[in-house]
Design an enzyme around this catalytic site. Structure first.
Site, PDB file in Angstrom:
ATOM      1  N   GLU A 124      36.757  22.763  59.367  1.00 43.93           N
ATOM      2  CA  GLU A 124      35.699  23.682  58.949  1.00 43.93           C
ATOM      3  C   GLU A 124      36.288  24.737  58.022  1.00 43.93           C
ATOM      4  O   GLU A 124      37.511  24.885  57.908  1.00 43.93           O
ATOM      5  CB  GLU A 124      35.021  24.329  60.163  1.00 43.93           C
ATOM      6  CG  GLU A 124      34.149  23.342  60.939  1.00 43.93           C
ATOM      7  CD  GLU A 124      33.297  24.008  61.999  1.00 43.93           C
ATOM      8  OE1 GLU A 124      33.461  25.217  62.232  1.00 43.93           O
ATOM      9  OE2 GLU A 124      32.472  23.315  62.609  1.00 43.93           O
ATOM     10  N   HIS A 240      25.059  33.062  57.833  1.00 44.63           N
ATOM     11  CA  HIS A 240      25.443  31.661  57.639  1.00 44.63           C
ATOM     12  C   HIS A 240      24.847  31.173  56.324  1.00 44.63           C
ATOM     13  O   HIS A 240      23.672  31.387  56.052  1.00 44.63           O
ATOM     14  CB  HIS A 240      24.937  30.808  58.803  1.00 44.63           C
ATOM     15  CG  HIS A 240      25.634  29.486  58.896  1.00 44.63           C
ATOM     16  ND1 HIS A 240      25.384  28.455  58.026  1.00 44.63           N
ATOM     17  CD2 HIS A 240      26.598  29.039  59.745  1.00 44.63           C
ATOM     18  CE1 HIS A 240      26.150  27.420  58.340  1.00 44.63           C
ATOM     19  NE2 HIS A 240      26.896  27.748  59.372  1.00 44.63           N
ATOM     20  N   ARG A 286      32.671  31.977  55.117  1.00 43.88           N
ATOM     21  CA  ARG A 286      31.207  32.028  55.154  1.00 43.88           C
ATOM     22  C   ARG A 286      30.629  33.165  54.326  1.00 43.88           C
ATOM     23  O   ARG A 286      29.620  32.999  53.648  1.00 43.88           O
ATOM     24  CB  ARG A 286      30.733  32.171  56.608  1.00 43.88           C
ATOM     25  CG  ARG A 286      30.830  30.892  57.396  1.00 43.88           C
ATOM     26  CD  ARG A 286      30.399  31.105  58.821  1.00 43.88           C
ATOM     27  NE  ARG A 286      30.396  29.842  59.543  1.00 43.88           N
ATOM     28  CZ  ARG A 286      30.137  29.731  60.829  1.00 43.88           C
ATOM     29  NH1 ARG A 286      29.872  30.812  61.546  1.00 43.88           N
ATOM     30  NH2 ARG A 286      30.145  28.563  61.425  1.00 43.88           N
ATOM     31  N   HIS A 351      23.420  35.183  61.275  1.00 44.58           N
ATOM     32  CA  HIS A 351      23.936  34.182  62.214  1.00 44.58           C
ATOM     33  C   HIS A 351      24.753  34.776  63.356  1.00 44.58           C
ATOM     34  O   HIS A 351      24.488  34.485  64.512  1.00 44.58           O
ATOM     35  CB  HIS A 351      24.776  33.165  61.445  1.00 44.58           C
ATOM     36  CG  HIS A 351      25.324  32.063  62.288  1.00 44.58           C
ATOM     37  ND1 HIS A 351      24.520  31.243  63.063  1.00 44.58           N
ATOM     38  CD2 HIS A 351      26.603  31.633  62.485  1.00 44.58           C
ATOM     39  CE1 HIS A 351      25.272  30.355  63.695  1.00 44.58           C
ATOM     40  NE2 HIS A 351      26.539  30.579  63.375  1.00 44.58           N
ATOM     41  N   ARG A 386      34.143  36.434  61.255  1.00 43.08           N
ATOM     42  CA  ARG A 386      34.562  35.430  62.239  1.00 43.08           C
ATOM     43  C   ARG A 386      34.969  34.113  61.592  1.00 43.08           C
ATOM     44  O   ARG A 386      34.266  33.582  60.746  1.00 43.08           O
ATOM     45  CB  ARG A 386      33.407  35.180  63.215  1.00 43.08           C
ATOM     46  CG  ARG A 386      33.669  34.073  64.229  1.00 43.08           C
ATOM     47  CD  ARG A 386      32.474  33.911  65.134  1.00 43.08           C
ATOM     48  NE  ARG A 386      31.301  33.407  64.428  1.00 43.08           N
ATOM     49  CZ  ARG A 386      30.939  32.136  64.388  1.00 43.08           C
ATOM     50  NH1 ARG A 386      31.670  31.226  64.993  1.00 43.08           N
ATOM     51  NH2 ARG A 386      29.842  31.769  63.759  1.00 43.08           N
TER      52      ARG A 386
END
Length: 560
Positions: A124, A240, A286, A351, A386
């Site tokens: 990811e 997100h 992100r 998100h 994060r």
């Protein structure tokens, strides 16, 4: 969860418990299971046990379990994503305990995908190695289902659902937490507990566009703040980049793992535009990808509020899409989108909230005997942004610490008058609250979304303060705030319970809206999930945490 298991829920909350856990996502469930089984534990679930943001988590859970990976690499990736604000001690604790916690989940029966006889791992964004374990594209659901089954099988655990904690109960002399007021089955009751654990998740419903479920109204952060707890970094909200954007559809999250497996983000001309903003393209962090989409739409779309870009899965082999993303296939098919042959319309949505209640490595908050875990807490592992799939890991690693907490004796309580009064909620009051509930998320999306600036923030702060004043003047608010511990409230009509819940959630949304807005105005730079168009650069003097307690904002010293 089998609907018949609802019969296992207790019909009445006891007056006293050893531990009261508020919230039944991954953090609350796992922590509850780690509490010694000789203690009497009450678990409050705001809805059915599987309605939580954890249950919606698709991508997976990150852990360095591969021979080609290491906790040191996971540590470095987490710090890099956190943009200078991660607490190294907390991150080290997270990555060092990751493999043990994964083993615990596997032993409990969580069905992670496998590649041969090994756990399957995917890549990811911002991870330097494939280290994300998954169960197709419903990892959170697989975890929550297994943990729920375990909780319902424990004799020392009583589950109360749906139940909503309204406020914390502090001892008038020691100021230690000694319980909470709880709305359950048409009554507000005061529950004494030797320890209270807040695991209420995030606050995405404060934004008009969010991937969070309806229960995510920032309850834990709001009630802890009103009780005097120290909070941290509330301006850092992760948006997100890829939520389904289709007329009539909810903002369903399209997992980051889709891009990790090779999907492309393209504009209406088919261009992979993210490379214009970052060399990693779709696999940039992100916040970078979300701002790239936002900026690109500002340049190319006539109406940014309804505009979208496209997530094209066709570079991924169809068999792999069917294996890895069956839930995404189903949801998109429901809205008439065949992801095997056409791209998905997507745009950013709120998100994950990096900020929260300040905690140490044992989950202690600044209020004695009050603990916080999961998205409600600010452990220091996420910093300003994060790292993908660290959130479920944080729930488990820090939830496991509940096995080591000490159980104190109750502080003596004197002059506690137990009585019950009735409450009726007039329809006109319900209407006022419902209108306010709709206005807050719209204002927040417009003023404290992906891009922020002082003038707009100040206007929004002024508006929220007007709404707060109007809310405080409601007779219902004044009556509820005047209720003393020990005084229970019975609703005149059971149908008033949703109205009372709406009152409580609106109260919490007003609180966290003000906290986010003021924190965003306070931090005069751009970093991680916080972007100020009037201060677009990272400022070295702001490599510090923002702190708020009892209406006062401050900055931490360097490295704290």
């Amino acid at each position: 969860m089998n609907p018949d298991s609802q019969a296992l829920f207790s019909s009445k909350i006891p007056a006293e418990l050893d531990v009261l856990v508020v919230g039944a996502g991954a953090a609350g469930l796992y922590a509850t299971l780690c509490i010694p089984d000789t203690w009497r534990v009450g678990l409050l679930s705001k809805d059915t046990l599987q309605v939580s943001a954890s249950d919606w988590a698709q991508g997976g859970i990150a852990a360095a379990v591969d021979p080609n990976d290491s906790p040191e690499l996971h540590f470095a990736d987490t710090l890099r994503a956190g943009a200078g604000l991660c607490e190294p001690e907390a991150v080290q604790f997270l990555v060092d305990n990751a493999a043990t916690c994964i083993k615990s989940l596997v032993n409990m029966g969580v069905g992670f995908d496998r590649s041969g006889d090994k756990l399957a791992l995917t890549l990811e964004a911002a991870h330097s190695r494939p280290r994300v374990l998954h169960a197709a594209d419903t990892t959170g659901r697989a975890m929550v289902s297994t943990l729920t089954e375990q909780v319902l099988g424990r004799e020392n655990i009583e589950v109360f659902a749906p139940a909503l904690a309204l406020s914390l109960w502090l001892h008038p002399e020691t100021h230690r937490c000694q319980g909470a007021s709880v709305l359950y089955q048409g009554e507000i009751t005061w529950i004494r507990a030797k320890v209270v654990v807040l695991a209420t998740g995030g606050g995405g419903q404060v934004y008009a566009q969010t991937t969070n479920p309806a229960v995510s109204t920032g309850d834990g952060v709001a009630i802890a703040y009103r009780a005097g707890a120290l909070l941290r970094d509330l301006e850092f909200f992760q948006f997100h980049p890829t939520a389904l954007t289709y007329p009539g559809a909810p903002r369903f999250l399209i997992s980051e793992a889709v891009r990790g497996e090779g999907a492309h983000l393209v504009d209406s001309q088919g261009k992979r535009f993210v490379f214009d903003y970052h060399p990693a393209g779709e696999l940039a962090p992100r916040d970078v990808v979300s701002r790239a989409i936002f900026s690109h739409l500002q340049k190319t779309a006539t109406d940014i509020a309804t505009a979208n870009v496209w997530l094209d899965l066709r570079p991924i082999p169809p068999d792999k899409i069917r294996q890895r993303f069956p839930n995404i296939i189903r949801v998109c098919q429901h809205w008439g989108i065949d992801i095997l042959t056409e791209p998905i319309p997507v745009a950013p949505a709120a998100h994950y909230w990096m900020g929260g209640i300040v905690t140490d490595l044992m989950n202690h908050t600044s209020i004695s005997r009050l603990y916080a875990i999961g998205e409600t807490a600010s452990t220091g592992v996420h910093g300003a942004n994060r790292l993908a799939s660290n959130s479920l890991l944080e729930c488990i690693v820090f939830g496991a610490r509940l096995s080591q907490i000490e159980l104190p004796d109750f502080d003596p309580v004197s002059n506690l008058q137990v009585e019950t009064v009735s409450l009726e909620i007039p329809i006109e009051v319900q209407d006022k609250i419902s209108v306010l509930r709709q206005q807050i998320p719209r204002l927040m999306w417009q003023s404290a979304g992906i891009s922020r600036e002082k003038e707009v923030l100040d206007q929004a702060i002024a508006q929220v303060e007007i709404w707060q004043s109007e809310f405080e003047q409601l007779p219902l608010t004044q009556k509820l705030q005047a209720i003393a511990p020990g005084t229970n409230i019975k609703l005149t009509a059971l149908e008033d319970e949703p109205a009372l819940r709406n009152w409580a959630e609106t109260y919490n949304l007003l609180t966290i809206a003000q906290l986010i807005l003021k924190s965003a105005e306070f931090r005069i730079e751009s970093r991680g999930g916080h972007y100020r168009s009037d201060f677009p650069q990272v400022q070295s003097e702001w490599e510090v945490h923002t702190l708020v307690e009892k209406g006062e904002w401050s900055r931490s010293s360097r490295g704290k």
